[in-house]
Enzyme design. Structure first.
Site, PDB file in Angstrom:
ATOM      1  N   HIS A 159       0.850  -1.184   0.000  1.00 32.42           N
ATOM      2  CA  HIS A 159       0.000   0.000   0.000  1.00 32.42           C
ATOM      3  C   HIS A 159       0.889   1.238   0.000  1.00 32.42           C
ATOM      4  O   HIS A 159       2.117   1.123   0.138  1.00 32.42           O
ATOM      5  CB  HIS A 159      -0.927   0.012   1.222  1.00 32.42           C
ATOM      6  CG  HIS A 159      -0.236  -0.176   2.533  1.00 32.42           C
ATOM      7  ND1 HIS A 159       0.584   0.777   3.069  1.00 32.42           N
ATOM      8  CD2 HIS A 159      -0.218  -1.219   3.395  1.00 32.42           C
ATOM      9  CE1 HIS A 159       1.054   0.328   4.220  1.00 32.42           C
ATOM     10  NE2 HIS A 159       0.598  -0.895   4.449  1.00 32.42           N
TER      11      HIS A 159
HETATM   12  P1  TYD Z   1      -1.650  -2.748   7.786  1.00 30.23           P
HETATM   13  O1  TYD Z   1      -0.886  -1.473   7.881  1.00 30.23           O
HETATM   14  O2  TYD Z   1      -2.809  -2.793   6.835  1.00 30.23           O
HETATM   15  O3  TYD Z   1      -0.627  -3.926   7.499  1.00 30.23           O
HETATM   16  P2  TYD Z   1      -0.294  -4.623   6.101  1.00 30.23           P
HETATM   17  O4  TYD Z   1      -0.315  -3.541   5.073  1.00 30.23           O
HETATM   18  O5  TYD Z   1       1.046  -5.248   6.294  1.00 30.23           O
HETATM   19  O6  TYD Z   1      -1.380  -5.626   5.893  1.00 30.23           O
HETATM   20  O7  TYD Z   1      -2.164  -3.110   9.247  1.00 30.23           O
HETATM   21  C1  TYD Z   1      -2.786  -4.336   9.529  1.00 30.23           C
HETATM   22  C2  TYD Z   1      -3.892  -4.106  10.539  1.00 30.23           C
HETATM   23  O8  TYD Z   1      -3.377  -3.552  11.733  1.00 30.23           O
HETATM   24  C3  TYD Z   1      -4.968  -3.159  10.037  1.00 30.23           C
HETATM   25  O9  TYD Z   1      -6.228  -3.734  10.351  1.00 30.23           O
HETATM   26  C4  TYD Z   1      -4.799  -1.913  10.835  1.00 30.23           C
HETATM   27  C5  TYD Z   1      -4.073  -2.370  12.067  1.00 30.23           C
HETATM   28  N1  TYD Z   1      -3.095  -1.339  12.523  1.00 30.23           N
HETATM   29  C6  TYD Z   1      -3.397  -0.551  13.598  1.00 30.23           C
HETATM   30  O10 TYD Z   1      -4.463  -0.668  14.217  1.00 30.23           O
HETATM   31  N2  TYD Z   1      -2.477   0.385  14.014  1.00 30.23           N
HETATM   32  C7  TYD Z   1      -1.299   0.552  13.362  1.00 30.23           C
HETATM   33  O11 TYD Z   1      -0.479   1.421  13.764  1.00 30.23           O
HETATM   34  C8  TYD Z   1      -1.006  -0.254  12.220  1.00 30.23           C
HETATM   35  C9  TYD Z   1       0.271  -0.090  11.452  1.00 30.23           C
HETATM   36  C10 TYD Z   1      -1.933  -1.196  11.832  1.00 30.23           C
END
Ligand code: TYD
Length: 138
Positions: A50
């Site tokens: 992303h």
């Molecule tokens: P995400 O950033 O979407 O990880 P990836 O791109 O590797 O899949 O985050 C995964 C999940 O964690 C998403 O549901 C949001 C949650 N999250 C938080 O609640 N706080 C945070 O600081 C981060 C980075 C993620």
């Protein structure tokens, strides 16, 4: 547009064990509002995939190694992080994916914003469109 770059961090060599550090707005170019880490990644898994509209990040392989694929909409670069005294600065509007995590690797990520799901661009086509419009405004 701001550029992705590897930043070398201070390293205090010590026979008792080495020490590295970084400070907000001194060693990295933004104020840290949030820190998270990625760990226990099963072999072959991919994280990220992303871009962010506003937030900036600094990524450090605290342990082990992994690759960060960066795409600014025009060029793709792979950065291998495998030393805890180097980190990768990632500006906004850069598609980023994390792959090739070694066993027991830990990725530390400092962000310039608190968590905001609305800041994510999760669709690659949308990302290219946003970059195109941002470049038009320059
Ligand atoms: P995400 O950033 O979407 O990880 P990836 O791109 O590797 O899949 O985050 C995964 C999940 O964690 C998403 O549901 C949001 C949650 N999250 C938080 O609640 N706080 C945070 O600081 C981060 C980075 C993620």
């Amino acid at each position: 547009m701001k550029k992705c770059e590897i930043i070398k961090l201070p390293k205090v060599n010590d026979p008792r064990g080495n020490l590295s550090f970084f400070e907000s707005e001194k060693h990295i170019p933004f104020e840290i509002k949030r820190t998270f880490w990625i760990y226990d990644v099963p072999g072959g898994e991919v994280r990220g995939g992303h871009a962010y509209k506003e937030q900036e990040e600094f990524i450090v392989a605290l342990s082990g190694s992994f690759d960060v694929l960066i795409d600014n909409g025009e060029h793709k670069v792979i950065y291998t992080l495998n030393r805890s005294y180097f980190g990768l600065y990632v500006p906004p509007l850069h598609w980023r994916q994390m792959i090739n995590f070694s066993t027991n690797s830990v990725a530390l990520i400092c962000s310039s914003t608190q968590f905001d799901d609305n800041d994510y661009i999760r669709d690659y086509k949308d990302f290219l469109e946003v970059v195109k419009n941002a470049n038009k405004r320059l």
